[in-house]
Design an enzyme around this catalytic site. Structure first.
Site, mmCIF file in Angstrom:
data_model
loop_
_atom_site.group_PDB
_atom_site.id
_atom_site.type_symbol
_atom_site.label_atom_id
_atom_site.label_comp_id
_atom_site.label_asym_id
_atom_site.label_seq_id
_atom_site.Cartn_x
_atom_site.Cartn_y
_atom_site.Cartn_z
ATOM 1 N N ASN A 7 0.940 -1.092 0.003
ATOM 2 C CA ASN A 7 0.112 -0.074 -0.005
ATOM 3 C C ASN A 7 0.993 1.319 -0.065
ATOM 4 O OD1 ASN A 7 -1.323 2.336 0.861
ATOM 5 N ND2 ASN A 7 -2.909 0.944 1.972
ATOM 6 N N GLU A 34 -3.971 1.738 -3.018
ATOM 7 C CA GLU A 34 -4.047 3.210 -2.328
ATOM 8 C C GLU A 34 -3.221 4.102 -3.524
ATOM 9 O OE1 GLU A 34 -5.243 5.302 1.022
ATOM 10 O OE2 GLU A 34 -4.215 3.837 2.142
ATOM 11 N N ASP A 145 -3.793 -5.212 1.235
ATOM 12 C CA ASP A 145 -4.045 -4.326 2.337
ATOM 13 C C ASP A 145 -5.373 -4.835 3.251
ATOM 14 O OD1 ASP A 145 -4.620 -2.407 4.742
ATOM 15 O OD2 ASP A 145 -4.144 -0.713 3.396
ATOM 16 N N ASN A 147 -6.618 -4.485 6.120
ATOM 17 C CA ASN A 147 -7.275 -3.544 7.137
ATOM 18 C C ASN A 147 -7.906 -4.436 8.436
ATOM 19 O OD1 ASN A 147 -6.613 -0.664 6.783
ATOM 20 N ND2 ASN A 147 -7.999 -0.898 4.798
ATOM 21 N N ASP A 216 -1.269 -5.904 6.476
ATOM 22 C CA ASP A 216 -1.165 -6.261 5.125
ATOM 23 C C ASP A 216 -0.665 -7.823 5.198
ATOM 24 O OD1 ASP A 216 -0.708 -3.704 3.560
ATOM 25 O OD2 ASP A 216 -0.045 -3.417 5.703
ATOM 26 N N ASP A 245 2.792 4.484 4.975
ATOM 27 C CA ASP A 245 2.718 4.256 6.206
ATOM 28 C C ASP A 245 2.776 2.746 6.310
ATOM 29 O OD1 ASP A 245 0.368 4.575 4.500
ATOM 30 O OD2 ASP A 245 -0.793 5.158 6.644
ATOM 31 N N HIS A 246 2.480 1.984 5.100
ATOM 32 C CA HIS A 246 2.622 0.661 5.062
ATOM 33 C C HIS A 246 4.078 0.014 4.561
ATOM 34 C CE1 HIS A 246 -1.806 -0.072 5.383
ATOM 35 N NE2 HIS A 246 -1.752 1.104 5.032
#
Length: 255
Positions: A7, A34, A145, A147, A216, A245-246
DNA sequence: ATGGCAAGTTTAACTTGA
């Protein structure tokens, strides 16, 4: 063969990092989530120059997914068939004989919210579609991802985050029902240090303090499990200036 | 109990993410 998921939180911003990562990690397949760009803005030439074929499914502002591969993708599907969805979250293709599904699962925002209800409906549809895909494609990987954390081992503060988004029983039950199709969490097939995460909040010095989550995932079918030799989270890109951030997750399989 | 950072859009303050 190596397959990875990442991501990138805006491909516009992260393109140089993706290219740099591919240069040092020349995986055969990379699923991106994303993108946050429309299809006309997808940097296909940059990936072509890097030696990758690309499939992309973008959207303005949010979501957007892509599949990069060294060999061409075949039998491509966008989003979950039969599930009416305005959000671009899924790309599926057959690559080197492996059925690859790259997905950006809904965030859900907060238990009880409309977005959480959407997440549950989406997960229901995803499960039933993957059930059908598995029957036609024994060699299948579902990565992206999610979530969702599997359990408290995937959470930096299980007490403080108990039953909050990504950690609710409902979400975890959905994840287990995917496992129930005959899939395996590739990460857990191997030894990893405690508190191995794939995402860290930009705030609170999250990465530096390892305040993260493992959300993830790479889920693999029985046939792929038999070939799998490693599954690693690469924290290096999270140390870049202006990082996503991933972190990427990389699956290694043999012939 | 809340916000804290980042990205995109509505370019200034919002929505969303996780």
């Amino acid at each position: 063969m190596q397959l990875a998921t990442w991501n990138v939180n805006s491909l516009n911003v992260r393109l140089p990092q993706v290219l740099a990562w591919l240069a040092t990690n020349p995986v055969d397949v990379l699923a991106l989530q994303e993108l946050k760009l429309t299809d006309d803005k997808f940097p296909v030439q940059a990936f072509t120059d890097a030696g990758y074929h690309a499939q992309w499914f973008g959207q303005k502002t949010y979501n957007g997914v892509a599949l990069l591969s060294k060999t061409p993708a075949e039998n491509v599907i966008r989003n979950i068939p039969g599930f009416d969805d305005e959000q671009s979250r899924v790309l599926c293709a057959t690559i080197d004989g492996v059925r690859v599904i790259g997905a950006y699962f809904p965030n859900g925002q907060e238990p009880g919210s409309d977005k959480f209800a959407y997440k549950m409906r989406w997960l229901d549809a995803m499960r039933e579609w993957v059930r059908a895909e598995l029957q036609q494609h024994p060699q299948l990987v579902l990565m992206g991802d999610y979530n969702i954390t599997f359990d408290d081992a995937d959470v930096w503060d299980p007490v403080g985050l108990r039953e909050t988004i990504h950690c609710t029983t409902e979400e975890r039950n959905q994840l287990q029902s995917l496992i129930g199709l005959g899939l395996h969490d590739a990460h857990r097939l191997f030894e990893h240090p405690p508190k191995t995460f794939s995402w860290w909040d930009y705030r609170m010095l999250g990465f530096q303090k390892n305040r993260g989550l493992r959300i993830d995932h790479i889920l693999i079918s029985d046939a792929l499990k038999a070939r799998t030799t490693a599954c690693e989270i690469d924290r290096a890109p999270r140390k870049n200036p202006q990082p996503s951030d991933h972190a990427p997750v990389v699956l290694t399989i043999g012939a």
